[in-house]
Design a protein around this motif. Sequence first.
Motif, short mmCIF file in Angstrom:
data_model
loop_
_atom_site.label_atom_id
_atom_site.label_comp_id
_atom_site.label_asym_id
_atom_site.label_seq_id
_atom_site.Cartn_x
_atom_site.Cartn_y
_atom_site.Cartn_z
N VAL A 152 0.47 -0.95 0.26
CA VAL A 152 -0.19 0.06 0.25
C VAL A 152 0.88 1.09 -0.23
O VAL A 152 1.97 1.45 0.77
CB VAL A 152 -0.64 -0.18 1.15
CG1 VAL A 152 -1.35 1.28 1.17
CG2 VAL A 152 -1.62 -1.17 1.38
N GLY A 153 0.47 1.87 -1.14
CA GLY A 153 1.38 3.23 -1.05
C GLY A 153 2.90 2.95 -2.15
O GLY A 153 2.84 4.33 -2.33
N ARG A 182 -3.78 8.45 6.75
CA ARG A 182 -2.32 7.62 6.69
C ARG A 182 -1.31 7.43 8.07
O ARG A 182 -0.74 7.53 6.93
CB ARG A 182 -1.84 6.63 5.50
CG ARG A 182 -1.94 5.06 5.50
CD ARG A 182 -1.51 4.88 4.66
NE ARG A 182 -1.58 3.42 4.50
CZ ARG A 182 -2.62 2.20 4.95
NH1 ARG A 182 -3.78 2.24 4.41
NH2 ARG A 182 -2.54 0.65 5.03
N SER A 184 0.21 4.66 8.67
CA SER A 184 2.11 4.00 8.58
C SER A 184 1.30 2.79 7.40
O SER A 184 0.18 3.40 6.83
CB SER A 184 1.84 2.73 10.12
OG SER A 184 0.94 2.01 10.12
N TYR A 185 2.33 2.72 7.04
CA TYR A 185 2.25 1.58 5.47
C TYR A 185 3.83 0.66 6.16
O TYR A 185 4.90 0.49 6.34
CB TYR A 185 3.17 3.08 4.58
CG TYR A 185 2.88 3.92 4.33
CD1 TYR A 185 1.18 3.78 2.91
CD2 TYR A 185 2.47 5.04 4.43
CE1 TYR A 185 0.95 5.03 3.16
CE2 TYR A 185 1.55 6.37 4.22
CZ TYR A 185 0.78 6.51 3.16
OH TYR A 185 0.60 7.02 3.52
#
Length: 851
Positions: A152-153, A182, A184-185
């Motif tokens: 994600v990202g 958001r 955290s990734y």
Amino acid sequence: VKFNNCAGNKGVRYETNSLDFKVRADGTMYAARQVQMPSKPLVLRVTARDPQSPGRREAMVRFLVAEKLQHNGHKPKGRKVVPGELAQQQSDTLLPWRQHQSANGLRRQKRDWVIPPINVPENSRGPFPQQLVRIRSDKDKEIHIRYSITGVGADQPPMEVFSIDPVSGRMYVTRPMDREERASYHLRAHAVDMNGNKVENPIDLYIYVIDMNDNRPEFINQVYNGSVDEGSKPGTYVMTVTANDADDSTTANGMVRYRIVTQTPQSPSQNMFTINSETGDIVTVAAGLDREKVQQYIVIVQATDMEGNLNYGLSNTATAIITVTDVNDNPPEFMTSTVSITTWAQRCRDTQRVWGSWVGGTAHATRTPVLARSPWGFSRPGGPRERTQRGAAAVDYEMNRAFMLTVMVSNQAPLASGIQMSFQSTAGVTISVTDVNEAPYFPTNHKLIRLEEGVPTGTVLTTFSAVDPDRFMQQAVRYSKLSDPANWLNINATNGQITTAAVLDRESDYIKNNVYEATFLAADNGIPPASGTGTLQIYLIDINDNAPELLPKEAQICEKPNLNVINITAADADIDPNVGPFVFELPSVPSAVRKNWTITRLNGDYAQLSLRIMYLEAGVYDVPIIVTDSGNPPLYNTSVIKVKVCPCDENGDCTTIGAVAAAGLGTGAIIAILICIIILLTMVLLFVVWMKRREKERHTKQLLIDPEDDVRDNILKYDEEGGGEEDQDYDLSQLQQPETMDHVLNKTPGVRRVDERPIGAEPQYPIRPVIPHPGDIGDFINEGLRAADNDPTAPPYDSLLVFDYEGSGSTAGSVSSLNSSSSGDQDYDYLNDWGPRFKKLADMYGGGEED
């Protein structure tokens, strides 16, 4: 390391995932034994356990290895490296896949690194893309490696927040981050070779967005409503206000504190309330709440983050409305012992009433809140606090002009504890009634009269007058119409006499259930004027004023008598007894009506019409019928029914041709129409056939040969035959097939017979399809022609060909010895009987001597 809880870091226990390092209770980390530090950064996980709350908190700690001091305490010569630069150098490149060289020269693969989280501050101003870290594998010294990231990202929405240089492994953030969107990734880093083969195992990358104080606290409600009883003691709970901050609640950015900014009114003290800075609970802090003095307080509450720091924190405000609720702490008290009141007379039974209890006097008085002074007043309805009502009556100036009352007032609920006062009070009341203009009214409203319909215009129906209750006022009443739907009535403006303006018809659409309704207005000339309304209902009695009508107006019957008859019925707009039973009969003029038709009565409302004669030519006939009702006197009407007479099938249904004939067309016209239809269909069919043939010719035309090459009708002269065998100059022995092939094989190269088949490999011809498509015949012939031209073994080899070999020594003589008969000509006339295929030969050879 440090962990803050609500108790101020008390009782927190720390643990690490390494046996080499420990953490004291104050958060200090130390080496539990002698440790050989690696040349690369060391990452440990520290866990904090809070006994006052469930769960645990974790943090990653990274150790950076500095240069060792020499034994003499001096650093090695060279450029001085400060700790910040060392940290920058160490953090530029992450080696998530590490390898160590053993002492014997063999390489041993160890477990992958645990990459510490990467922290990225939100709302960064760039420039973008901004490098975060560089990921590198030790194997990039041996082979070319390509790096990529997923998750994600990266390759999942939101897309392309992070990117990586596939060659250098440098990882970038491409735009400002928002922790509230958001926090955290979780990405995975991959290393593959140039062929896409995995070189290293995927490594996890955790990216945390560092919170910034970019959000103000927001109150759940902009206005809060609360209440507190009057006389409450200090410390009484009032209400709770709540504000939420979108920033990280574990940091000062999201820690909200409350305070009271202003209080309105500031009575009896400017600090009547206080608020818990952390929970938002509002409580009383001072005594003296009195609803009779201050019924409501407006308190402005401020919420500030950064733990309430007004210099650095962001703030927001909300309004708290605190209502002081009443308790029974004051007994009722009359303001004076004698009261004089003036009221206005009304004839309505639901207006003037007496509230409270009376001791003596006439129970006719008005509702008067000023009689007694009480914190509740005299108009508070419902519940145990409602006063007792003992009497109610209309106030009429024409009946009573004044009233004398003795009134007592008391609280039904007991006084609050600690109040030592009388709970009731009395006073004398004098009520004077003032005359007011009252509206006229109709004594008989919804007045009903009965009369026959059809009365002539100008007939007097009734007098609809109103009464004015004001006997002591000299006033005149005027009348007018409010509602007259059919405009059938007139009213005398002075005396209310009603006459007809048109003939009243019971069968009108304005009549509902035989009743016609009109509304009239009566108004006086008082100050101010008053008016009343009255409704007049007229019940109309039916008279026989409508002749009956026949139904249906059109019908259909067969041209020959059978069971097919026409059912007819009569309809009359009048009502009983001016309707049925009806009388049905045929007129005597014209005479053809009774000659061709007959009518039979079934009952009072129905009859049947049928043919009297055995046959009636198809067509449309107007049949007059006289129908008479049973009124007194009776009314009759002659109605004409259009009857279509047509031929019928065996079921008694009119046929299609019969329907056309009945419409007025003769037999000749019908036949002409049918012939036209057949001709039209034939033309359409021929046109379709012609179009199909044209389409077929268009597809097959391309297969025909060129007209210039068509030799079917041409006679071509190839050569003269000469004088027979004597004229030939060849050696006929060459036509014989040789016995063996030895003489051919023994010949010198380049010399061979012209009639010999060339020796060589047989060519391979394309396989001919069993049924070629007509459109491919031309291509098929051309391909075969090219194959024959390019085949050296295909005949003819030369002008002399060997077609067959009969063997040597033929017993047959020369064919020239056979004499043909030349006496007489051959008769070819029979060719004319062989059909069109032999017509050309018949023309050439048939014809006799003249040819």
